[in-house]
Design a protein around this motif. Structure first.
Motif, PDB file in Angstrom:
ATOM      1  N   ARG A  35       8.108 -39.974  20.462  1.00 21.19           N
ATOM      2  CA  ARG A  35       7.348 -40.530  21.578  1.00 21.19           C
ATOM      3  C   ARG A  35       5.842 -40.462  21.328  1.00 21.19           C
ATOM      4  O   ARG A  35       5.096 -41.370  21.715  1.00 21.19           O
ATOM      5  CB  ARG A  35       7.728 -39.807  22.860  1.00 21.19           C
ATOM      6  N   LEU A  36       5.385 -39.396  20.682  1.00 19.49           N
ATOM      7  CA  LEU A  36       3.965 -39.288  20.345  1.00 19.49           C
ATOM      8  C   LEU A  36       3.537 -40.426  19.417  1.00 19.49           C
ATOM      9  O   LEU A  36       2.503 -41.068  19.636  1.00 19.49           O
ATOM     10  CB  LEU A  36       3.678 -37.940  19.687  1.00 19.49           C
ATOM     11  N   VAL A  37       4.331 -40.665  18.391  1.00 17.97           N
ATOM     12  CA  VAL A  37       4.003 -41.731  17.442  1.00 17.97           C
ATOM     13  C   VAL A  37       4.053 -43.094  18.129  1.00 17.97           C
ATOM     14  O   VAL A  37       3.168 -43.943  17.932  1.00 17.97           O
ATOM     15  CB  VAL A  37       4.973 -41.689  16.235  1.00 17.97           C
ATOM     16  N   ALA A  38       5.066 -43.318  18.946  1.00 24.24           N
ATOM     17  CA  ALA A  38       5.193 -44.599  19.639  1.00 24.24           C
ATOM     18  C   ALA A  38       3.993 -44.841  20.554  1.00 24.24           C
ATOM     19  O   ALA A  38       3.434 -45.937  20.597  1.00 24.24           O
ATOM     20  CB  ALA A  38       6.485 -44.631  20.447  1.00 24.24           C
ATOM     21  N   ALA A  39       3.577 -43.807  21.301  1.00 23.65           N
ATOM     22  CA  ALA A  39       2.448 -43.958  22.219  1.00 23.65           C
ATOM     23  C   ALA A  39       1.148 -44.174  21.463  1.00 23.65           C
ATOM     24  O   ALA A  39       0.315 -45.007  21.854  1.00 23.65           O
ATOM     25  CB  ALA A  39       2.349 -42.730  23.119  1.00 23.65           C
ATOM     26  N   ALA A  40       0.957 -43.420  20.379  1.00 22.62           N
ATOM     27  CA  ALA A  40      -0.275 -43.545  19.611  1.00 22.62           C
ATOM     28  C   ALA A  40      -0.393 -44.922  18.965  1.00 22.62           C
ATOM     29  O   ALA A  40      -1.447 -45.563  19.025  1.00 22.62           O
ATOM     30  CB  ALA A  40      -0.339 -42.454  18.545  1.00 22.62           C
ATOM     31  N   THR A  41       0.677 -45.399  18.356  1.00 22.38           N
ATOM     32  CA  THR A  41       0.622 -46.686  17.668  1.00 22.38           C
ATOM     33  C   THR A  41       0.571 -47.859  18.648  1.00 22.38           C
ATOM     34  O   THR A  41       0.113 -48.945  18.294  1.00 22.38           O
ATOM     35  CB  THR A  41       1.825 -46.842  16.724  1.00 22.38           C
ATOM     36  N   ALA A  42       1.034 -47.648  19.885  1.00 25.24           N
ATOM     37  CA  ALA A  42       0.969 -48.705  20.897  1.00 25.24           C
ATOM     38  C   ALA A  42      -0.368 -48.734  21.636  1.00 25.24           C
ATOM     39  O   ALA A  42      -0.613 -49.635  22.433  1.00 25.24           O
ATOM     40  CB  ALA A  42       2.106 -48.531  21.903  1.00 25.24           C
ATOM     41  N   GLY A  43      -1.221 -47.742  21.395  1.00 28.70           N
ATOM     42  CA  GLY A  43      -2.535 -47.740  22.020  1.00 28.70           C
ATOM     43  C   GLY A  43      -2.583 -47.126  23.405  1.00 28.70           C
ATOM     44  O   GLY A  43      -3.483 -47.442  24.190  1.00 28.70           O
ATOM     45  N   PHE A  44      -1.643 -46.232  23.714  1.00 28.61           N
ATOM     46  CA  PHE A  44      -1.652 -45.562  25.011  1.00 28.61           C
ATOM     47  C   PHE A  44      -2.533 -44.316  24.979  1.00 28.61           C
ATOM     48  O   PHE A  44      -2.454 -43.523  24.033  1.00 28.61           O
ATOM     49  CB  PHE A  44      -0.238 -45.111  25.404  1.00 28.61           C
ATOM     50  N   VAL A  45      -3.347 -44.120  26.017  1.00 30.12           N
ATOM     51  CA  VAL A  45      -3.911 -42.797  26.268  1.00 30.12           C
ATOM     52  C   VAL A  45      -2.749 -41.890  26.633  1.00 30.12           C
ATOM     53  O   VAL A  45      -1.803 -42.309  27.312  1.00 30.12           O
ATOM     54  CB  VAL A  45      -4.943 -42.850  27.416  1.00 30.12           C
ATOM     55  N   MET A  46      -2.789 -40.629  26.176  1.00 29.13           N
ATOM     56  CA  MET A  46      -1.686 -39.702  26.421  1.00 29.13           C
ATOM     57  C   MET A  46      -2.171 -38.482  27.181  1.00 29.13           C
ATOM     58  O   MET A  46      -3.222 -37.922  26.854  1.00 29.13           O
ATOM     59  CB  MET A  46      -1.072 -39.248  25.090  1.00 29.13           C
ATOM     60  N   ALA A  47      -1.427 -38.082  28.179  1.00 31.44           N
ATOM     61  CA  ALA A  47      -1.666 -36.826  28.893  1.00 31.44           C
ATOM     62  C   ALA A  47      -0.534 -35.875  28.554  1.00 31.44           C
ATOM     63  O   ALA A  47       0.636 -36.218  28.719  1.00 31.44           O
ATOM     64  CB  ALA A  47      -1.748 -37.055  30.393  1.00 31.44           C
ATOM     65  N   PHE A  48      -0.877 -34.690  28.067  1.00 30.95           N
ATOM     66  CA  PHE A  48       0.124 -33.706  27.678  1.00 30.95           C
ATOM     67  C   PHE A  48       0.260 -32.638  28.754  1.00 30.95           C
ATOM     68  O   PHE A  48      -0.710 -31.964  29.111  1.00 30.95           O
ATOM     69  CB  PHE A  48      -0.262 -33.014  26.366  1.00 30.95           C
ATOM     70  N   TYR A  49       1.477 -32.488  29.261  1.00 37.49           N
ATOM     71  CA  TYR A  49       1.825 -31.384  30.142  1.00 37.49           C
ATOM     72  C   TYR A  49       2.534 -30.306  29.314  1.00 37.49           C
ATOM     73  O   TYR A  49       3.097 -30.591  28.257  1.00 37.49           O
ATOM     74  CB  TYR A  49       2.746 -31.851  31.262  1.00 37.49           C
ATOM     75  N   ASN A  50       2.511 -29.067  29.805  1.00 34.24           N
ATOM     76  CA  ASN A  50       3.165 -27.946  29.115  1.00 34.24           C
ATOM     77  C   ASN A  50       2.782 -27.907  27.634  1.00 34.24           C
ATOM     78  O   ASN A  50       3.654 -27.899  26.753  1.00 34.24           O
ATOM     79  CB  ASN A  50       4.695 -28.056  29.248  1.00 34.24           C
ATOM     80  N   PRO A  51       1.481 -27.881  27.336  1.00 34.53           N
ATOM     81  CA  PRO A  51       1.070 -28.035  25.939  1.00 34.53           C
ATOM     82  C   PRO A  51       1.417 -26.844  25.047  1.00 34.53           C
ATOM     83  O   PRO A  51       1.755 -27.034  23.878  1.00 34.53           O
ATOM     84  CB  PRO A  51      -0.450 -28.210  26.040  1.00 34.53           C
ATOM     85  N   VAL A  52       1.324 -25.624  25.578  1.00 36.01           N
ATOM     86  CA  VAL A  52       1.631 -24.432  24.782  1.00 36.01           C
ATOM     87  C   VAL A  52       2.259 -23.376  25.692  1.00 36.01           C
ATOM     88  O   VAL A  52       2.123 -23.422  26.913  1.00 36.01           O
ATOM     89  CB  VAL A  52       0.374 -23.825  24.108  1.00 36.01           C
ATOM     90  N   SER A  53       2.924 -22.434  25.078  1.00 39.03           N
ATOM     91  CA  SER A  53       3.420 -21.252  25.782  1.00 39.03           C
ATOM     92  C   SER A  53       3.569 -20.146  24.750  1.00 39.03           C
ATOM     93  O   SER A  53       3.408 -20.370  23.547  1.00 39.03           O
ATOM     94  CB  SER A  53       4.755 -21.546  26.464  1.00 39.03           C
ATOM     95  N   LYS A  54       3.900 -18.937  25.213  1.00 39.27           N
ATOM     96  CA  LYS A  54       4.099 -17.827  24.278  1.00 39.27           C
ATOM     97  C   LYS A  54       5.228 -18.135  23.305  1.00 39.27           C
ATOM     98  O   LYS A  54       5.193 -17.728  22.146  1.00 39.27           O
ATOM     99  CB  LYS A  54       4.395 -16.547  25.054  1.00 39.27           C
TER     100      LYS A  54
END
Length: 258
Positions: free
Chosen positions: A150-169
């Motif tokens: 999904r990251l690759v698809a969004a990046a190559t399609a030109g979407f701005v991306m908002a990341f939720y739950n980016p990191v945890s322990k």
């Protein structure tokens, strides 16, 4: 006897960003189910009952709330941000879908709220001014390979991306892995916004180019927004820069397309 269940979005944490509709729903409810910190945001009356639980107990919380509503209770399930964005509304709907038939007779509704993505975007300017998407980087409920796709698809399609739950322990490396993957498909100067606790007293907004973005710049209270090659930064002397994504799209012939 069937009662009611409303899922309420409390917004990103600033009381001023909680809607009047949400306040009215809280006033009318009797039993409140939610994650401990979200329940703690509410100034409940003595006649209103708290049923707080841990963060990873969404389905159990939803079932308990539905059982109370099925018994005639006026139930409020609370979420931070918007309850329909990686939050409790979907968990309640899932529980209704697979639960006993009487749960479908409950008066069910969802009250929207300002989600973290919108709060962070507002602090930065207008990075969501063109097409965008939201992606949870947690692989608790889906494989990491799906997230990568999904990251690759969004990046190559030109979407701005908002990341939720980016990191945890348990997942300290995945945001860094996401940035490394995106650097193969996006220019290094693409702006990345780290918005922590947007709207709260401990708010922290940081803007860096993708080539310098690191996992250690975020925690679970952070929403990360990654721009596109079209996203612009307006520098301002002595003030935070403005980040925005133009409403138009420049096509390969130098013009602008919708």
């Amino acid at each position: 006897m069937s009662g009611s269940l409303v899922v309420v979005g409390l917004g990103p944490g600033n009381p001023d960003q909680m809607t009047q509709e949400a306040l009215a729903a809280v006033t009318a409810a009797e039993d409140f189910f939610g994650y401990f910190p979200y329940i703690d945001r509410l100034n409940l009356r003595p006649d209103q009952r708290r049923h707080a639980s841990d963060n990873r107990e969404e389905l159990a919380r939803a079932r308990a709330a539905l059982e109370t509503a099925a018994g005639g209770g006026k139930v409020c399930v609370v979420s931070g941000g918007d309850p329909g964005v990686f939050a409790m509304a979907a968990a309640v709907c899932e529980a209704i879908d697979v639960g006993p038939a009487e749960w479908r007779d409950i008066d069910f509704s969802v009250v929207p709220g300002v989600t973290a993505m919108l709060a962070v975007a507002a602090r930065a300017g207008a990075p969501l001014g063109h097409d965008f998407c939201a992606i949870s980087l947690s692989n608790n409920l889906k494989p990491w390979k799906v997230i990568e796709k999904r990251l690759v698809a969004a990046a190559t399609a030109g979407f701005v991306m908002a990341f939720y739950n980016p990191v945890s322990k348990a997942r300290p490396h995945q945001l860094g892995d996401a940035f490394a993957l995106l650097r193969r498909h996006l220019p290094g100067e693409v702006p990345v916004i780290f918005g922590r606790a947007a709207g709260r007293p401990d708010e922290a907004i940081r803007i860096v180019p993708l080539e310098a973005a690191e996992s250690g710049m975020a925690d679970m209270a952070t929403c990360v927004i990654v721009g596109t090659a079209e996203t612009r930064i307006v520098e301002r002397q002595g003030k935070r820069p403005i980040v925005y994504s133009p409403r138009y799209f420049k096509d390969g012939f130098g013009g602008a397309g919708a």
